[in-house]
Scaffold this motif. Structure first.
Motif, PDB file in Angstrom:
ATOM      1  N   GLY A  81       0.844  -1.182   0.000  1.00 37.38           N
ATOM      2  CA  GLY A  81       0.000   0.000   0.000  1.00 37.38           C
ATOM      3  C   GLY A  81       0.878   1.229   0.000  1.00 37.38           C
ATOM      4  O   GLY A  81       2.108   1.152  -0.016  1.00 37.38           O
ATOM      5  N   ALA A  82       0.245   2.370   0.024  1.00 39.90           N
ATOM      6  CA  ALA A  82       0.990   3.622   0.040  1.00 39.90           C
ATOM      7  C   ALA A  82       0.189   4.667   0.803  1.00 39.90           C
ATOM      8  O   ALA A  82      -1.035   4.622   0.837  1.00 39.90           O
ATOM      9  CB  ALA A  82       1.266   4.104  -1.376  1.00 39.90           C
ATOM     10  N   GLY A  83       0.910   5.584   1.407  1.00 39.54           N
ATOM     11  CA  GLY A  83       0.275   6.669   2.130  1.00 39.54           C
ATOM     12  C   GLY A  83       0.609   8.009   1.505  1.00 39.54           C
ATOM     13  O   GLY A  83       1.603   8.136   0.780  1.00 39.54           O
ATOM     14  N   VAL A  84      -0.217   8.993   1.801  1.00 41.53           N
ATOM     15  CA  VAL A  84       0.015  10.358   1.341  1.00 41.53           C
ATOM     16  C   VAL A  84       0.155  11.229   2.583  1.00 41.53           C
ATOM     17  O   VAL A  84      -0.749  11.289   3.410  1.00 41.53           O
ATOM     18  CB  VAL A  84      -1.142  10.871   0.459  1.00 41.53           C
ATOM     19  CG1 VAL A  84      -0.886  12.311   0.038  1.00 41.53           C
ATOM     20  CG2 VAL A  84      -1.329   9.976  -0.759  1.00 41.53           C
ATOM     21  N   TRP A  85       1.297  11.867   2.697  1.00 45.44           N
ATOM     22  CA  TRP A  85       1.550  12.791   3.792  1.00 45.44           C
ATOM     23  C   TRP A  85       1.539  14.202   3.229  1.00 45.44           C
ATOM     24  O   TRP A  85       2.031  14.452   2.126  1.00 45.44           O
ATOM     25  CB  TRP A  85       2.908  12.504   4.432  1.00 45.44           C
ATOM     26  CG  TRP A  85       2.875  11.327   5.355  1.00 45.44           C
ATOM     27  CD1 TRP A  85       2.741  11.361   6.714  1.00 45.44           C
ATOM     28  CD2 TRP A  85       2.983   9.950   5.000  1.00 45.44           C
ATOM     29  NE1 TRP A  85       2.752  10.076   7.208  1.00 45.44           N
ATOM     30  CE2 TRP A  85       2.893   9.195   6.178  1.00 45.44           C
ATOM     31  CE3 TRP A  85       3.121   9.274   3.790  1.00 45.44           C
ATOM     32  CZ2 TRP A  85       2.957   7.810   6.200  1.00 45.44           C
ATOM     33  CZ3 TRP A  85       3.183   7.888   3.800  1.00 45.44           C
ATOM     34  CH2 TRP A  85       3.102   7.178   4.999  1.00 45.44           C
ATOM     35  N   ALA A  86       0.986  15.112   4.002  1.00 42.48           N
ATOM     36  CA  ALA A  86       0.909  16.501   3.548  1.00 42.48           C
ATOM     37  C   ALA A  86       1.119  17.441   4.716  1.00 42.48           C
ATOM     38  O   ALA A  86       0.986  17.053   5.880  1.00 42.48           O
ATOM     39  CB  ALA A  86      -0.448  16.763   2.893  1.00 42.48           C
ATOM     40  N   ARG A  87       1.455  18.686   4.374  1.00 46.95           N
ATOM     41  CA  ARG A  87       1.534  19.737   5.386  1.00 46.95           C
ATOM     42  C   ARG A  87       1.195  21.066   4.740  1.00 46.95           C
ATOM     43  O   ARG A  87       1.377  21.264   3.537  1.00 46.95           O
ATOM     44  CB  ARG A  87       2.898  19.797   6.044  1.00 46.95           C
ATOM     45  CG  ARG A  87       4.014  20.269   5.149  1.00 46.95           C
ATOM     46  CD  ARG A  87       5.313  20.317   5.914  1.00 46.95           C
ATOM     47  NE  ARG A  87       6.429  20.678   5.054  1.00 46.95           N
ATOM     48  CZ  ARG A  87       7.642  20.903   5.505  1.00 46.95           C
ATOM     49  NH1 ARG A  87       7.904  20.801   6.784  1.00 46.95           N
ATOM     50  NH2 ARG A  87       8.599  21.228   4.677  1.00 46.95           N
ATOM     51  N   TYR A  88       0.705  21.973   5.560  1.00 45.23           N
ATOM     52  CA  TYR A  88       0.375  23.322   5.110  1.00 45.23           C
ATOM     53  C   TYR A  88       1.603  24.189   5.288  1.00 45.23           C
ATOM     54  O   TYR A  88       2.202  24.223   6.362  1.00 45.23           O
ATOM     55  CB  TYR A  88      -0.794  23.871   5.926  1.00 45.23           C
ATOM     56  CG  TYR A  88      -1.189  25.276   5.561  1.00 45.23           C
ATOM     57  CD1 TYR A  88      -1.790  25.549   4.341  1.00 45.23           C
ATOM     58  CD2 TYR A  88      -0.958  26.331   6.431  1.00 45.23           C
ATOM     59  CE1 TYR A  88      -2.159  26.842   3.994  1.00 45.23           C
ATOM     60  CE2 TYR A  88      -1.328  27.627   6.101  1.00 45.23           C
ATOM     61  CZ  TYR A  88      -1.915  27.873   4.885  1.00 45.23           C
ATOM     62  OH  TYR A  88      -2.283  29.153   4.541  1.00 45.23           O
ATOM     63  N   VAL A  89       2.001  24.876   4.217  1.00 47.71           N
ATOM     64  CA  VAL A  89       3.183  25.734   4.279  1.00 47.71           C
ATOM     65  C   VAL A  89       2.850  27.201   4.048  1.00 47.71           C
ATOM     66  O   VAL A  89       3.727  28.045   4.087  1.00 47.71           O
ATOM     67  CB  VAL A  89       4.276  25.271   3.276  1.00 47.71           C
ATOM     68  CG1 VAL A  89       4.818  23.919   3.685  1.00 47.71           C
ATOM     69  CG2 VAL A  89       3.756  25.250   1.854  1.00 47.71           C
TER      70      VAL A  89
END
Length: 93
Positions: free
Chosen positions: A73-81
């Protein structure tokens, strides 16, 4: 026929909630989605970075990366910049 004016409902409450949570903690990475393979995860990360998903606009305000989770599987990581971020200068880790 009565007419009632109201905002159009979101197509993705999950995306709205994720974007709202990321804006509340600028700079912090969070797992925002899981996909069955790296291809769909990479596509989702691209749609976040480029603002193709309305919840993550303007384009460049969010960084996002897809990573394999090891179990196929795969994950998506994100952040607000921030809305004034320059995507060309984003630090990729």
């Amino acid at each position: 026929m009565p007419v009632q004016f109201e905002p159009l409902p979101s197509r993705s409450a999950d995306a709205d909630n994720a974007a709202r949570a990321l804006r509340a903690r600028p700079g912090d990475w969070a797992l925002v989605a899981e996909r069955p393979a790296i291809g769909p995860a990479s596509n989702f990360a691209y749609r976040i970075r480029t603002g193709k998903l309305a919840a993550f606009r303007p384009a460049g305000a969010f960084e996002a990366h897809a990573r394999s989770t090891g179990d196929e599987g795969a994950g998506v990581w994100a952040r607000y910049v921030g809305a004034t971020a320059d995507p060309a200068k984003a630090i990729h880790r």
